[in-house]
Design a protein around this motif. Structure first.
Motif, PDB file in Angstrom:
ATOM      1  N   PHE A  88     123.234   6.843  41.466  1.00 25.83           N
ATOM      2  CA  PHE A  88     122.587   7.478  40.320  1.00 25.83           C
ATOM      3  C   PHE A  88     121.085   7.378  40.448  1.00 25.83           C
ATOM      4  CE2 PHE A  88     123.093   3.034  39.275  1.00 25.83           C
ATOM      5  CZ  PHE A  88     121.888   2.690  38.672  1.00 25.83           C
ATOM      6  N   GLU A  89     120.406   8.207  39.687  1.00 29.05           N
ATOM      7  CA  GLU A  89     118.953   8.138  39.547  1.00 29.05           C
ATOM      8  C   GLU A  89     118.620   8.245  38.071  1.00 29.05           C
ATOM      9  OE1 GLU A  89     116.361  10.562  41.919  1.00 29.05           O
ATOM     10  OE2 GLU A  89     117.818  10.629  43.563  1.00 29.05           O
ATOM     11  N   GLU A  90     117.974   7.248  37.543  1.00 28.69           N
ATOM     12  CA  GLU A  90     117.483   7.352  36.174  1.00 28.69           C
ATOM     13  C   GLU A  90     116.280   8.294  36.161  1.00 28.69           C
ATOM     14  OE1 GLU A  90     116.684   3.592  34.354  1.00 28.69           O
ATOM     15  OE2 GLU A  90     118.486   2.670  35.196  1.00 28.69           O
ATOM     16  N   THR A  91     116.168   9.086  35.101  1.00 28.50           N
ATOM     17  CA  THR A  91     115.033  10.005  34.980  1.00 28.50           C
ATOM     18  C   THR A  91     114.223   9.764  33.711  1.00 28.50           C
ATOM     19  OG1 THR A  91     116.348  11.688  33.847  1.00 28.50           O
ATOM     20  CG2 THR A  91     116.255  11.812  36.256  1.00 28.50           C
ATOM     21  N   GLY A  92     114.815   9.111  32.718  1.00 22.43           N
ATOM     22  CA  GLY A  92     114.107   8.934  31.450  1.00 22.43           C
ATOM     23  C   GLY A  92     113.996  10.238  30.689  1.00 22.43           C
ATOM     24  N   SER A  93     113.473  11.239  31.335  1.00 22.07           N
ATOM     25  CA  SER A  93     113.311  12.568  30.755  1.00 22.07           C
ATOM     26  C   SER A  93     114.581  13.397  30.962  1.00 22.07           C
ATOM     27  CB  SER A  93     112.117  13.279  31.408  1.00 22.07           C
ATOM     28  OG  SER A  93     112.145  14.658  31.146  1.00 22.07           O
ATOM     29  N   GLU A  94     115.091  13.960  29.868  1.00 21.23           N
ATOM     30  CA  GLU A  94     116.262  14.831  29.989  1.00 21.23           C
ATOM     31  C   GLU A  94     115.895  16.130  30.706  1.00 21.23           C
ATOM     32  OE1 GLU A  94     119.869  16.700  27.258  1.00 21.23           O
ATOM     33  OE2 GLU A  94     118.120  15.809  26.288  1.00 21.23           O
TER      34      GLU A  94
ATOM     35  N   LEU B 122     137.464   1.678  40.472  1.00 22.60           N
ATOM     36  CA  LEU B 122     136.797   2.510  39.475  1.00 22.60           C
ATOM     37  C   LEU B 122     136.086   1.671  38.420  1.00 22.60           C
ATOM     38  CD1 LEU B 122     139.366   5.403  38.891  1.00 22.60           C
ATOM     39  CD2 LEU B 122     137.535   5.249  40.573  1.00 22.60           C
ATOM     40  N   LEU B 123     136.720   0.604  37.955  1.00 24.16           N
ATOM     41  CA  LEU B 123     136.090  -0.234  36.934  1.00 24.16           C
ATOM     42  C   LEU B 123     134.843  -0.927  37.484  1.00 24.16           C
ATOM     43  CD1 LEU B 123     139.165  -1.868  35.127  1.00 24.16           C
ATOM     44  CD2 LEU B 123     137.591  -0.159  34.208  1.00 24.16           C
ATOM     45  N   ASP B 124     134.891  -1.310  38.759  1.00 20.89           N
ATOM     46  CA  ASP B 124     133.724  -1.939  39.385  1.00 20.89           C
ATOM     47  C   ASP B 124     132.573  -0.946  39.475  1.00 20.89           C
ATOM     48  OD1 ASP B 124     135.144  -4.300  39.743  1.00 20.89           O
ATOM     49  OD2 ASP B 124     135.903  -3.676  41.703  1.00 20.89           O
ATOM     50  N   ILE B 125     132.899   0.303  39.789  1.00 25.89           N
ATOM     51  CA  ILE B 125     131.867   1.343  39.897  1.00 25.89           C
ATOM     52  C   ILE B 125     131.187   1.545  38.548  1.00 25.89           C
ATOM     53  CG2 ILE B 125     131.470   3.807  40.296  1.00 25.89           C
ATOM     54  CD1 ILE B 125     133.795   3.716  42.316  1.00 25.89           C
ATOM     55  N   ILE B 126     131.988   1.691  37.492  1.00 22.41           N
ATOM     56  CA  ILE B 126     131.443   1.936  36.154  1.00 22.41           C
ATOM     57  C   ILE B 126     130.591   0.763  35.685  1.00 22.41           C
ATOM     58  CG2 ILE B 126     132.062   2.255  33.719  1.00 22.41           C
ATOM     59  CD1 ILE B 126     134.549   3.773  34.730  1.00 22.41           C
ATOM     60  N   ASP B 127     131.000  -0.443  36.054  1.00 18.48           N
ATOM     61  CA  ASP B 127     130.334  -1.648  35.558  1.00 18.48           C
ATOM     62  C   ASP B 127     128.857  -1.699  35.923  1.00 18.48           C
ATOM     63  OD1 ASP B 127     130.534  -4.241  34.237  1.00 18.48           O
ATOM     64  OD2 ASP B 127     130.141  -5.082  36.228  1.00 18.48           O
ATOM     65  N   VAL B 128     128.469  -1.137  37.071  1.00 20.28           N
ATOM     66  CA  VAL B 128     127.070  -1.234  37.521  1.00 20.28           C
ATOM     67  C   VAL B 128     126.239  -0.025  37.099  1.00 20.28           C
ATOM     68  CG1 VAL B 128     127.690  -2.676  39.485  1.00 20.28           C
ATOM     69  CG2 VAL B 128     127.588  -0.194  39.776  1.00 20.28           C
ATOM     70  N   LEU B 129     126.852   0.939  36.430  1.00 16.85           N
ATOM     71  CA  LEU B 129     126.111   2.131  36.022  1.00 16.85           C
ATOM     72  C   LEU B 129     125.350   1.877  34.728  1.00 16.85           C
ATOM     73  CD1 LEU B 129     128.790   4.905  36.746  1.00 16.85           C
ATOM     74  CD2 LEU B 129     126.864   4.223  38.183  1.00 16.85           C
ATOM     75  N   PRO B 130     124.160   2.487  34.558  1.00  9.99           N
ATOM     76  CA  PRO B 130     123.370   2.275  33.344  1.00  9.99           C
ATOM     77  C   PRO B 130     123.769   3.228  32.225  1.00  9.99           C
ATOM     78  CG  PRO B 130     122.136   3.649  34.842  1.00  9.99           C
ATOM     79  CD  PRO B 130     123.430   3.311  35.550  1.00  9.99           C
ATOM     80  N   SER B 131     123.533   2.811  31.003  1.00  9.24           N
ATOM     81  CA  SER B 131     123.753   3.691  29.846  1.00  9.24           C
ATOM     82  C   SER B 131     122.445   4.405  29.517  1.00  9.24           C
ATOM     83  CB  SER B 131     124.253   2.876  28.651  1.00  9.24           C
ATOM     84  OG  SER B 131     125.458   2.233  28.956  1.00  9.24           O
ATOM     85  N   LYS B 132     121.894   5.083  30.520  1.00 14.22           N
ATOM     86  CA  LYS B 132     120.590   5.724  30.385  1.00 14.22           C
ATOM     87  C   LYS B 132     120.645   7.161  30.876  1.00 14.22           C
ATOM     88  CE  LYS B 132     117.909   1.452  30.766  1.00 14.22           C
ATOM     89  NZ  LYS B 132     116.835   0.743  31.496  1.00 14.22           N
ATOM     90  N   THR B 133     119.555   7.893  30.617  1.00 20.45           N
ATOM     91  CA  THR B 133     119.461   9.301  31.006  1.00 20.45           C
ATOM     92  C   THR B 133     119.201   9.421  32.506  1.00 20.45           C
ATOM     93  OG1 THR B 133     118.574   9.904  28.853  1.00 20.45           O
ATOM     94  CG2 THR B 133     118.193  11.461  30.656  1.00 20.45           C
ATOM     95  N   GLY B 134     119.911  10.328  33.141  1.00 24.42           N
ATOM     96  CA  GLY B 134     119.663  10.540  34.556  1.00 24.42           C
ATOM     97  C   GLY B 134     120.715  11.408  35.217  1.00 24.42           C
ATOM     98  N   ILE B 135     120.725  11.347  36.546  1.00 19.84           N
ATOM     99  CA  ILE B 135     121.644  12.110  37.387  1.00 19.84           C
ATOM    100  C   ILE B 135     122.593  11.137  38.057  1.00 19.84           C
ATOM    101  CG2 ILE B 135     121.808  13.629  39.402  1.00 19.84           C
ATOM    102  CD1 ILE B 135     120.519  15.012  37.183  1.00 19.84           C
ATOM    103  N   TYR B 136     123.854  11.532  38.204  1.00 24.28           N
ATOM    104  CA  TYR B 136     124.796  10.702  38.950  1.00 24.28           C
ATOM    105  C   TYR B 136     125.441  11.543  40.059  1.00 24.28           C
ATOM    106  CZ  TYR B 136     128.173  12.947  35.796  1.00 24.28           C
ATOM    107  OH  TYR B 136     128.901  13.867  35.097  1.00 24.28           O
ATOM    108  N   TYR B 137     125.788  10.849  41.152  1.00 27.47           N
ATOM    109  CA  TYR B 137     126.341  11.503  42.341  1.00 27.47           C
ATOM    110  C   TYR B 137     127.645  10.792  42.691  1.00 27.47           C
ATOM    111  CZ  TYR B 137     121.370  12.661  42.639  1.00 27.47           C
ATOM    112  OH  TYR B 137     120.097  13.065  42.355  1.00 27.47           O
ATOM    113  N   ILE B 138     128.734  11.512  42.673  1.00 29.51           N
ATOM    114  CA  ILE B 138     130.030  10.944  43.016  1.00 29.51           C
ATOM    115  C   ILE B 138     130.285  11.230  44.498  1.00 29.51           C
ATOM    116  CG2 ILE B 138     132.507  10.979  42.539  1.00 29.51           C
ATOM    117  CD1 ILE B 138     131.876  11.766  39.675  1.00 29.51           C
ATOM    118  N   HIS B 139     130.524  10.160  45.277  1.00 28.80           N
ATOM    119  CA  HIS B 139     130.689  10.271  46.730  1.00 28.80           C
ATOM    120  C   HIS B 139     132.125   9.973  47.140  1.00 28.80           C
ATOM    121  CE1 HIS B 139     126.214   9.949  47.473  1.00 28.80           C
ATOM    122  NE2 HIS B 139     126.289   9.328  46.304  1.00 28.80           N
TER     123      HIS B 139
END
Length: 453
Positions: A245-251, A186-203
């Motif tokens: 995840f997919e960054e979108t920039g736009s909320e 879980l910590l490895d997964i979180i580490d590569v995620l961005p602190s940006k606006t977008g969609i995330y998909y948990i598989h």
């Protein structure tokens, strides 16, 4: 990871071609993380028609490294990657032939952007790389050179990933990862995620999407799932294999994608979000005095609603603002008194019920002005907002009052007309939720601009 590549060859008989140039971009689904570009000495002459096509001649390659000298670098940059190319069968065969000559087995999973484009961008007049990317407004430089073609393929693949609303590309990639024995914590997964606006998909481990969410800070939100103690969080923690995840920039794009993709993929832990997001609606009806009265109530599919709200309180606040903005209140001594709105007395009471000092048509005209301003009706709109990077913009397309979808485009893309924009658009369902997401967003937040056409 994806190794997006293009290879130029000498031409000649099948399986006797030699590589003259190779370009590889290592792409993590969001950005390029490594690259390798090199001329290659094929140790055989180039066919004259190939020289004319690519501009690469025998003299240019005399001092270039031979394939065995670049083979190690190719193995390194493609390690753990799916090979992606335009006509992947050709490039993969050429690479396999060269490695076989060295006595080294080269086996990788492949993706062909021709096949993906035919599925995700159907009915194009041509699927050749040059014609396809130009029709999509994607700039291409150094056509028929490995670097130019590989970069155009990167941009095309990025667009295809966005258009894959069922996430088949990502799901199949995760299945490939599972076979390699990779099992991130879980910590490895979180580490590569961005602190940006977008969609995330948990598989889960089968690559299936078990939860879809949106956030203005993807890393923070996923961390809340992984540290939460409620029943849903516990189930997610037990089932998760990875998060894409997919960054979108736009909320706004994030909200629209979340709504659409929950309906398309039906994740098991999004059951509550499959229900309507807007249980309260605003209606306009003529009352007994002939006034067009505005009132909110529980959403009713049998009635034509103007817009919707997630709560009754949101509807009430919006109607107070409408009262002020469009003077839907009593006229006393020639002035509009917003404190005398009928709506203040009863949330379900309509405007105009106690207006008796102005003509019906004058009042109705202002109500219709509100309706025209705040509903799509048959409008043609392009809503432009921020993109995923500083050099990008997002666009939401509405034609004849129908939401068509969204797209991202680079500022240097040749978006000269609506036809190119239509090809870039990622088609989306036009339903009650998407309409109300857009209306609600425009009420509450600012976008860069809204154009009519």
């Amino acid at each position: 990871m994806y190794a997006i590549l293009d290879i130029e060859t000498t031409g000649g008989q099948y399986d006797e071609e030699g590589i003259t140039e190779i370009a590889i971009y290592k792409y993590n689904g969001h950005e390029i993380v490594d690259q390798f570009i090199s001329l290659v000495n094929p140790e055989k002459p180039i066919q004259p028609f190939v020289v004319k096509l690519t501009g690469i001649n025998n003299a240019m390659l005399r001092s270039a490294p031979k394939f065995y000298e670049v083979a190690k670098r190719i193995i390194e940059i493609t390690d753990g990657c799916v090979i992606v190319a335009h006509n992947a069968a050709f490039d993969y065969r050429i690479l396999g032939t060269e490695f076989r000559r060295l006595g080294f087995p080269f086996k990788k999973s492949t993706l062909c952007t021709i096949e993906l484009a035919k599925k995700l961008i159907p009915e194009q007049p041509s699927y050749s790389l040059g014609k396809l990317v130009r029709s999509l407004g994607i700039p291409i430089a150094d056509r028929h050179r490995a670097n130019g073609d590989a970069m155009a393929t990167v941009k095309l693949f990025k667009l295809l990933l966005s258009k894959d609303s069922q996430k088949e590309i990502v799901k199949n990639y995760i299945k490939t990862e599972v076979k390699t024995g990779i099992s991130p914590k879980l910590l490895d997964i979180i580490d590569v995620l961005p602190s940006k606006t977008g969609i995330y998909y948990i598989h889960n481990e089968e690559g299936e999407i078990i939860y879809i969410g949106k956030s203005k800070n993807i890393k923070k939100r996923v961390n809340q799932h992984f540290t939460g103690t409620n029943p849903k969080s516990k189930k997610i923690q037990r089932s998760v294999y990875t998060v894409t995840f997919e960054e979108t920039g736009s909320e706004l794009i994030a909200l629209l994608k979340e709504s659409e993709e929950i309906k398309v993929n039906k994740p098991i832990y999004n059951k509550a979000q499959r229900k309507t997001l807007f249980p309260w609606a605003l209606y306009a009806e003529k009352n007994a005095k002939g006034y067009l009265s505005l009132k909110i109530g529980k959403s009713d599919g049998r009635k034509k609603e103007l817009t919707s709200f997630s709560t009754a309180l949101e509807g009430k606040k919006t109607l107070f603002k409408i009262t002020e903005d469009f003077n839907l209140c009593q006229k006393i001594n020639g002035l509009y008194d917003t404190k005398k709105s009928c709506f203040q007395y009863d949330v379900k009471q309509c405007f105009g019920a106690c207006i008796d000092k102005e003509e019906t048509d004058e009042y109705n005209k202002r109500v219709n002005q509100f309706i025209d301003t705040n509903t799509f009706n048959k409008n043609n709109l392009i809503i432009t907002d921020r993109g995923r990077t500083h050099n990008e913009r997002s666009a939401v397309l509405i034609e004849d009052g129908v939401y068509k979808g969204y797209c991202f485009y680079d500022l240097n893309h040749q978006i000269k007309n609506i036809e190119i924009l239509r090809k870039l658009i990622i088609p989306m369902q036009n339903d009650r939720d998407t309409k109300n997401i857009i209306q609600s967003y425009l009420r509450k937040r600012k976008v860069m601009k809204v154009d009519t056409f």
